[in-house]
Motif scaffolding. Sequence first.
Motif, PDB file in Angstrom:
ATOM      1  N   MET A  47       0.820  -1.211   0.000  1.00 19.20           N
ATOM      2  CA  MET A  47       0.000   0.000   0.000  1.00 19.20           C
ATOM      3  C   MET A  47       0.855   1.263   0.000  1.00 19.20           C
ATOM      4  O   MET A  47       0.468   2.283  -0.552  1.00 19.20           O
ATOM      5  CB  MET A  47      -0.912   0.013   1.237  1.00 19.20           C
ATOM      6  N   ASN A  48       2.027   1.211   0.616  1.00 23.20           N
ATOM      7  CA  ASN A  48       2.851   2.406   0.768  1.00 23.20           C
ATOM      8  C   ASN A  48       3.961   2.526  -0.278  1.00 23.20           C
ATOM      9  O   ASN A  48       4.407   3.627  -0.561  1.00 23.20           O
ATOM     10  CB  ASN A  48       3.474   2.426   2.163  1.00 23.20           C
ATOM     11  N   PHE A  49       4.446   1.410  -0.800  1.00 26.87           N
ATOM     12  CA  PHE A  49       5.566   1.422  -1.731  1.00 26.87           C
ATOM     13  C   PHE A  49       5.223   0.622  -2.979  1.00 26.87           C
ATOM     14  O   PHE A  49       4.536  -0.381  -2.902  1.00 26.87           O
ATOM     15  CB  PHE A  49       6.817   0.812  -1.090  1.00 26.87           C
ATOM     16  N   ARG A  50       5.767   1.049  -4.082  1.00 28.15           N
ATOM     17  CA  ARG A  50       5.600   0.271  -5.300  1.00 28.15           C
ATOM     18  C   ARG A  50       6.487  -0.970  -5.224  1.00 28.15           C
ATOM     19  O   ARG A  50       7.569  -0.958  -4.653  1.00 28.15           O
ATOM     20  CB  ARG A  50       5.984   1.109  -6.522  1.00 28.15           C
ATOM     21  N   GLN A  51       6.014  -2.021  -5.857  1.00 26.15           N
ATOM     22  CA  GLN A  51       6.707  -3.304  -5.849  1.00 26.15           C
ATOM     23  C   GLN A  51       8.118  -3.180  -6.415  1.00 26.15           C
ATOM     24  O   GLN A  51       9.073  -3.723  -5.853  1.00 26.15           O
ATOM     25  CB  GLN A  51       5.869  -4.275  -6.668  1.00 26.15           C
ATOM     26  N   ASP A  52       8.274  -2.464  -7.508  1.00 31.18           N
ATOM     27  CA  ASP A  52       9.597  -2.329  -8.121  1.00 31.18           C
ATOM     28  C   ASP A  52      10.528  -1.508  -7.240  1.00 31.18           C
ATOM     29  O   ASP A  52      11.732  -1.737  -7.218  1.00 31.18           O
ATOM     30  CB  ASP A  52       9.504  -1.750  -9.531  1.00 31.18           C
ATOM     31  N   HIS A  53       9.987  -0.571  -6.467  1.00 35.48           N
ATOM     32  CA  HIS A  53      10.810   0.219  -5.537  1.00 35.48           C
ATOM     33  C   HIS A  53      11.379  -0.676  -4.431  1.00 35.48           C
ATOM     34  O   HIS A  53      12.556  -0.596  -4.097  1.00 35.48           O
ATOM     35  CB  HIS A  53       9.979   1.357  -4.927  1.00 35.48           C
ATOM     36  N   ILE A  54      10.537  -1.545  -3.893  1.00 37.28           N
ATOM     37  CA  ILE A  54      10.974  -2.441  -2.817  1.00 37.28           C
ATOM     38  C   ILE A  54      12.032  -3.412  -3.341  1.00 37.28           C
ATOM     39  O   ILE A  54      13.076  -3.608  -2.713  1.00 37.28           O
ATOM     40  CB  ILE A  54       9.773  -3.212  -2.226  1.00 37.28           C
TER      41      ILE A  54
END
Length: 156
Positions: A71-78
């Motif tokens: 919910m807080n971060f995009r998957q690619d960012h993580i």
Amino acid sequence: MKTAKYAFIKVGEQDECVERTFRGFCEVIPHSQVDTFLIADPFSVPILAMDLAKTGYYSAIVVSAMILEDMNFRQDHIAHALASGLMSVSLKADALVLPIVLSPRQGQEAVWQHDDFFDYFLSKGRITANAALNDSKLKFSLPFPKNVVAWLWPVF
């Protein structure tokens, strides 16, 4: 080689895909040679990996993570933060860090839970175990940098 122990960091709350990669890893490297660590937050993984690398106890540190949408971060960012953090640990601590970072595309989470994909996760664990064995043998067979300097510039 200095030791035959391996660290395996599992990211997530007992994710079945991560468990499958661990099982595949232990098919190649005996479970008795593997210390496992469970951590919930992927952003904390590089810190744990750095602490483990600093001990000098492990031949390789393996990280297995399944990154889903948040919910807080995009998957690619993580996934990018985790992979770049682990690369930084590997370079700074002069340790072998091998990531298995899996991130399904949007809407594929249900497909990844299918049994056919579980074989894929088992094979990723086996492949990573073979890489850990081969890469750690290579790393520990290399001469120390001070020996290389002595070979290049002998002191008379």
